[in-house]
Enzyme design. Structure first.
Site: not given
Ligand SMILES: NC(=O)c1ccc[n+]([C@@H]2O[C@H](COP(=O)([O-])OP(=O)(O)OC[C@H]3O[C@@H](n4cnc5c(N)ncnc54)[C@H](O)[C@@H]3O)[C@@H](O)[C@H]2O)c1
Length: 328
Positions: A118, A142
């Protein structure tokens, strides 16, 4: 079958990556505990296994049964604000969970990985466009949890021969242009879906945190990248990792190279939804960097990746199309 393990594949970004993987002839094996994901976000052609990345036995059985060629690791907790009140939970899921996954990968000799990092690893910077040489200096747990995982991965590359790419996404936004997937975080904390939900529910007020930042209108500036472009970046990164013959670790920014302030996003959402939003101006929120905008040079040079969706209006319009049909 060319299988790719997608942890967190039932979430927002993961579900779009699964659609791309299928288009490219891969079979996604989604491993997700559904704390924040949705089973119906996983495409029918993908394999779905419900499980937690902190449980090694569960992961081991996935590697043993499916022998994935590589891993795209998205699973984790994502809400920076929540990490300010529950840091331990973020280190447990994001750091311990990742370590358990890497141990399982090593055991089953699956050493190619694309990791969801991120822009929150950067914190505040004097530069407008941030490149990967900028110091890692997260302002919240985070961001720190992701920076720690990057460090662990770099060691796995050096010591255990992993080939890993950490994609440092800026703000993912939009929805599948064909309407098959979109953003459904619960509770929602991201600005664009919050504005669209407020417009859809005609009257729900929006909170704007901080109006005295050193930005042109005093509100925070972020770089919004279309989730479809983000999914393309994963395919390019996956192919890069699978081609690499030497152990390698790279951190790569993925953004749109354009910053938009909170107020600019609100105005665009008003225009697209044709709805006037009520705004509550509030104090700054702890842990928010004032500006995060990506420099994409490395992604262009190394992966040949550039965003197709360059106009924020298109990105928000796709999110609105999904929001209008969704039950939110
Ligand atoms: N959304 C953004 O703008 C953004 C920006 C930078 C980085 N990210 C990173 O991208 C990734 C996905 O983000 P997103 O927006 O799709 O989030 P999201 O919450 O929609 O997806 C994350 C998924 O991980 C699953 N999860 C959480 N804990 C878990 C565990 N212990 N075991 C198995 N599954 C687990 C959740 O159920 C969820 O489906 C994350 O790692 C996040 O940090 C997202």
């Amino acid at each position: 079958m060319k299988k790719i393990l997608v942890t967190g594949g039932a979430g927002f970004i993961g579900s779009h990556i699964c659609l791309k993987l299928l288009e490219k002839g891969y079979t996604p094996v989604v491993f997700d505990n559904l704390t924040n994901g949705h089973p119906d976000a996983v495409p029918d052609e993908a394999i779905f296994i419900q499980g937690d990345i902190r449980k090694k036995k569960a992961l081991d059985s996935v590697f043993a049964a499916h022998s994935p060629l590589a891993v795209i690791h998205l699973a984790g907790l994502i809400e920076a604000g929540q990490s300010m009140s529950s840091p331990g939970l973020f280190y447990d899921v994001n750091v311990t969970g990742s370590q358990v996954l890497f141990a399982s990968m090593q055991q089953y000799d699956c050493k190619k990985i694309v990791f969801s990092s991120t822009a929150a690893v950067y914190g505040n910077s004097e530069k407008y466009l941030i490149d990967e040489s900028e110091p890692v200096c997260p302002t919240n747990p985070y961001g720190r949890s992701k920076a720690i995982v990057e460090t662990i991965l770099a060691d796995y590359c050096k010591i255990h021969g992993f080939r890993a790419l950490a994609l440092r996404y800026f703000n993912a936004a939009g929805a599948d242009p064909a309407g098959r997937a979109g953003e459904r975080h619960e509770p929602e904390t991201h600005l664009i879906p919050l504005c669209l939900m407020a417009a859809k529910n005609n009257g729900r007020a929006m909170s704007v945190f901080g109006t005295d930042y050193p930005t042109p209108d005093g509100t925070c500036v972020r770089d919004y990248v279309h989730v479809d472009d983000l999914a393309d970046a994963h395919i390019a990164a996956l192919q890069y990792a699978m081609k690499a013959t030497d152990p390698a670790f790279e951190q790569i920014n993925i953004g749109r190279e354009e910053g938009s302030s909170v107020l600019e996003v609100l105005k665009l959402c008003e225009k697209i939804t044709n709805c006037r939003l009520k705004i509550n101006f509030k104090e700054r929120r702890a842990g928010d960097p004032y500006r995060l905008v990506s420099h994409n040079e490395k992604a262009k040079n190394l992966l040949g990746w550039e965003p197709k969706f360059t106009d924020l209006e298109d990105i928000i319009s796709h999110a609105w199309k999904f929001m209008e049909q969704a039950d939110r």
